[in-house]
Design a protein around this motif. Structure first.
Motif, PDB file in Angstrom:
ATOM      1  N   GLN A   1     -32.635  -8.697  41.800  1.00 32.19           N
ATOM      2  CA  GLN A   1     -32.894  -9.729  40.852  1.00 32.19           C
ATOM      3  C   GLN A   1     -32.262 -10.876  40.288  1.00 32.19           C
ATOM      4  O   GLN A   1     -32.543 -11.928  40.048  1.00 32.19           O
ATOM      5  CB  GLN A   1     -32.786  -8.527  39.221  1.00 32.19           C
ATOM      6  N   VAL A   2     -30.717 -10.631  40.546  1.00 34.94           N
ATOM      7  CA  VAL A   2     -30.283 -12.135  40.435  1.00 34.94           C
ATOM      8  C   VAL A   2     -31.279 -13.410  41.006  1.00 34.94           C
ATOM      9  O   VAL A   2     -30.827 -14.464  41.000  1.00 34.94           O
ATOM     10  CB  VAL A   2     -28.336 -12.003  40.176  1.00 34.94           C
ATOM     11  N   ALA A   3     -30.744 -12.607  42.238  1.00 32.89           N
ATOM     12  CA  ALA A   3     -31.820 -13.759  43.667  1.00 32.89           C
ATOM     13  C   ALA A   3     -33.342 -14.339  42.391  1.00 32.89           C
ATOM     14  O   ALA A   3     -32.629 -15.259  43.238  1.00 32.89           O
ATOM     15  CB  ALA A   3     -31.597 -13.016  44.695  1.00 32.89           C
ATOM     16  N   TRP A   4     -33.424 -13.701  42.375  1.00 33.50           N
ATOM     17  CA  TRP A   4     -34.733 -13.610  42.155  1.00 33.50           C
ATOM     18  C   TRP A   4     -34.591 -14.753  41.447  1.00 33.50           C
ATOM     19  O   TRP A   4     -35.814 -16.086  40.537  1.00 33.50           O
ATOM     20  CB  TRP A   4     -35.505 -12.805  41.429  1.00 33.50           C
ATOM     21  N   ALA A   5     -33.970 -14.915  39.617  1.00 31.30           N
ATOM     22  CA  ALA A   5     -33.744 -15.736  38.681  1.00 31.30           C
ATOM     23  C   ALA A   5     -32.993 -16.485  39.591  1.00 31.30           C
ATOM     24  O   ALA A   5     -33.509 -17.658  38.689  1.00 31.30           O
ATOM     25  CB  ALA A   5     -32.891 -15.259  37.804  1.00 31.30           C
ATOM     26  N   LYS A   6     -32.081 -17.304  40.309  1.00 28.02           N
ATOM     27  CA  LYS A   6     -31.381 -17.890  40.817  1.00 28.02           C
ATOM     28  C   LYS A   6     -32.847 -18.909  42.009  1.00 28.02           C
ATOM     29  O   LYS A   6     -32.632 -20.148  41.545  1.00 28.02           O
ATOM     30  CB  LYS A   6     -30.192 -18.023  41.891  1.00 28.02           C
ATOM     31  N   ALA A   7     -33.349 -18.173  42.441  1.00 27.40           N
ATOM     32  CA  ALA A   7     -34.843 -18.679  42.935  1.00 27.40           C
ATOM     33  C   ALA A   7     -35.468 -19.716  41.966  1.00 27.40           C
ATOM     34  O   ALA A   7     -36.176 -20.825  42.438  1.00 27.40           O
ATOM     35  CB  ALA A   7     -35.510 -18.112  43.934  1.00 27.40           C
TER      36      ALA A   7
ATOM     37  N   ASP B   1     -18.053  -4.348  42.761  1.00 22.93           N
ATOM     38  CA  ASP B   1     -19.514  -4.689  43.858  1.00 22.93           C
ATOM     39  C   ASP B   1     -20.624  -5.477  43.113  1.00 22.93           C
ATOM     40  O   ASP B   1     -21.119  -5.663  44.782  1.00 22.93           O
ATOM     41  CB  ASP B   1     -19.895  -2.640  43.648  1.00 22.93           C
ATOM     42  N   LEU B   2     -20.891  -5.530  42.361  1.00 30.38           N
ATOM     43  CA  LEU B   2     -21.979  -6.204  42.452  1.00 30.38           C
ATOM     44  C   LEU B   2     -21.732  -7.773  42.326  1.00 30.38           C
ATOM     45  O   LEU B   2     -22.057  -8.675  42.950  1.00 30.38           O
ATOM     46  CB  LEU B   2     -22.153  -6.328  40.059  1.00 30.38           C
ATOM     47  N   ASP B   3     -19.963  -8.401  41.932  1.00 30.16           N
ATOM     48  CA  ASP B   3     -19.217  -9.080  43.158  1.00 30.16           C
ATOM     49  C   ASP B   3     -19.788  -9.619  44.040  1.00 30.16           C
ATOM     50  O   ASP B   3     -20.729 -10.636  44.292  1.00 30.16           O
ATOM     51  CB  ASP B   3     -17.977  -9.826  42.325  1.00 30.16           C
TER      52      ASP B   3
ATOM     53  N   GLY C   1     -18.895 -14.504  41.027  1.00 31.13           N
ATOM     54  CA  GLY C   1     -18.825 -13.953  40.291  1.00 31.13           C
ATOM     55  C   GLY C   1     -20.032 -13.401  38.360  1.00 31.13           C
ATOM     56  O   GLY C   1     -20.846 -14.582  38.747  1.00 31.13           O
ATOM     57  N   VAL C   2     -19.418 -12.630  38.271  1.00 26.93           N
ATOM     58  CA  VAL C   2     -20.557 -12.204  37.137  1.00 26.93           C
ATOM     59  C   VAL C   2     -19.827 -12.165  35.698  1.00 26.93           C
ATOM     60  O   VAL C   2     -18.644 -11.639  35.666  1.00 26.93           O
ATOM     61  CB  VAL C   2     -21.346 -10.927  37.378  1.00 26.93           C
ATOM     62  N   THR C   3     -20.322 -11.706  33.955  1.00 22.44           N
ATOM     63  CA  THR C   3     -19.343 -11.278  33.656  1.00 22.44           C
ATOM     64  C   THR C   3     -20.398 -10.725  32.992  1.00 22.44           C
ATOM     65  O   THR C   3     -21.567 -10.466  32.698  1.00 22.44           O
ATOM     66  CB  THR C   3     -19.733 -12.885  32.155  1.00 22.44           C
TER      67      THR C   3
ATOM     68  N   ALA D   1     -18.103 -18.323  29.283  1.00 26.75           N
ATOM     69  CA  ALA D   1     -17.031 -17.961  29.863  1.00 26.75           C
ATOM     70  C   ALA D   1     -16.920 -19.361  30.704  1.00 26.75           C
ATOM     71  O   ALA D   1     -15.998 -20.059  30.855  1.00 26.75           O
ATOM     72  CB  ALA D   1     -17.354 -16.969  30.501  1.00 26.75           C
ATOM     73  N   HIS D   2     -17.488 -19.963  31.252  1.00 23.28           N
ATOM     74  CA  HIS D   2     -17.812 -21.493  31.558  1.00 23.28           C
ATOM     75  C   HIS D   2     -17.890 -22.292  31.173  1.00 23.28           C
ATOM     76  O   HIS D   2     -17.809 -23.425  31.746  1.00 23.28           O
ATOM     77  CB  HIS D   2     -19.472 -21.233  32.775  1.00 23.28           C
ATOM     78  N   HIS D   3     -17.726 -22.306  29.714  1.00 22.53           N
ATOM     79  CA  HIS D   3     -17.674 -23.843  28.910  1.00 22.53           C
ATOM     80  C   HIS D   3     -16.692 -24.089  28.107  1.00 22.53           C
ATOM     81  O   HIS D   3     -16.081 -24.407  26.751  1.00 22.53           O
ATOM     82  CB  HIS D   3     -18.746 -23.784  28.436  1.00 22.53           C
ATOM     83  N   ASP D   4     -15.524 -22.733  28.329  1.00 16.55           N
ATOM     84  CA  ASP D   4     -14.234 -22.405  27.414  1.00 16.55           C
ATOM     85  C   ASP D   4     -13.248 -23.816  27.705  1.00 16.55           C
ATOM     86  O   ASP D   4     -13.203 -24.305  29.198  1.00 16.55           O
ATOM     87  CB  ASP D   4     -13.617 -20.941  27.625  1.00 16.55           C
TER      88      ASP D   4
END
Length: 299
Positions: free
Chosen positions: A46-52, A89-91, A97-99, A296-299
């Protein structure tokens, strides 16, 4: 584009890509696998699809269950990730890295920032689905504690007076305890109630459609049990609003029915806060997870 959000429940995985206005630009849904390796592979896919679709964006995942603060292992009564280091395992599978946060905390954050809880000081959210969970936002931020178990209202003991009044069995819970209220008010719990009370094997959809007819007693017992859960939130947190999500929140009239039950459980003539349905629907957690990752990426 802002971020990618994924909502993982016991039944479905919903992936959403959010644009710069936090509107859904693309979405996909699939059934939740019941095997751990398949689950990890499905989320990575699902992440690969979203990033595509949208490029390299922060990824937030709201998942049923809890992450142990020391070991990183999941405690999940309704997900194949139980006992596994799901985040790590997801990472590894995704390659970045994922939140990762609890799905109801993600829903609460989404509704407090973007939805039905906007402008409220304290927002309580409750997911009524394959499992039952809660989340609290105060002053626009998640309230976290040292154990990471805050909000697991599905795993408090079911109210003794209602169990006795309706002569209900005590069920083993997937969390390892017995008699958790989740075992009565989650989707499968509603089915159990119907079988115990009527002897019929029916689905939650059947019960919803017939709640004014032959399933009226089942619906009344279920609402009374949920009302006690909401009453517990009121007398411990005193939130400004309670927001319902999850598949059972889609039943017509459920917010009004459980608010009436919570009011019946309340002290004397004290009131209870409004009980409303999540504006983002049963997948509002995807937006909350995406927002947590973006933050988290904009702190």
């Amino acid at each position: 584009m802002k971020a990618i959000g994924i909502d993982i429940g016991g039944t479905k995985i919903e992936t959403q890509v959010f644009d710069n206005d936090w509107q859904v630009a693309a979405r996909a849904r699939m059934d939740t696998p019941h095997d751990y390796s398949a689950l990890v592979a499905a989320v990575a896919g699902q992440v690969a699809w979203a990033k595509a679709e949208a490029g390299a964006l922060p990824v937030g995942i709201g998942s049923a269950g809890l992450v142990h603060p020391s070991t990183g292992r999941m405690i999940a009564a309704n997900l194949a990730a139980n006992g596994h280091r799901f985040g790590a395992d997801l990472d590894a599978a995704i390659g970045c890295g994922v939140t990762l946060l609890n799905d109801c905390r993600a829903l609460a954050l989404s509704e407090a920032v973007f939805g039905a809880g906007r402008g409220a000081d304290t927002v309580a959210a409750v997911i009524l689905g394959t499992g039952v969970s809660g989340g609290v936002i105060h002053g626009g931020a998640l309230r976290d504690g040292p154990t990471g178990t805050g909000g697991e209202i599905g795993h408090v003991a079911a109210p003794a007076h209602l169990i006795a009044a309706y002569d209900l069995p005590i069920y083993d819970c997937g969390c390892g305890r017995r008699g958790c209220v989740e075992t009565y008010i989650c989707g499968p719990g509603l089915v159990r109630l119907a079988h115990h009370i009527t002897g019929l094997d029916v689905t939650p959809r059947d019960i919803a459609a017939r709640k004014a007819d032959d399933m009226a007693q089942v619906w009344g017992v279920w609402c009374a049990l949920v009302g006690e859960v909401l009453h517990g939130l009121v007398v411990t947190l005193d939130p400004d609003i309670i927001i319902l999500g999850g598949g059972l929140s889609l039943i017509d009239g459920v917010a009004q029915d459980v608010q009436a039950a919570a009011q019946a459980a309340q002290f004397a003539d004290f009131t209870v806060p409004p009980v409303v349905i999540a504006q983002g629907g049963d997948t509002s957690g995807a937006r909350g997870a995406a927002y947590a990752a973006w933050s988290a990426h904009h702190d």
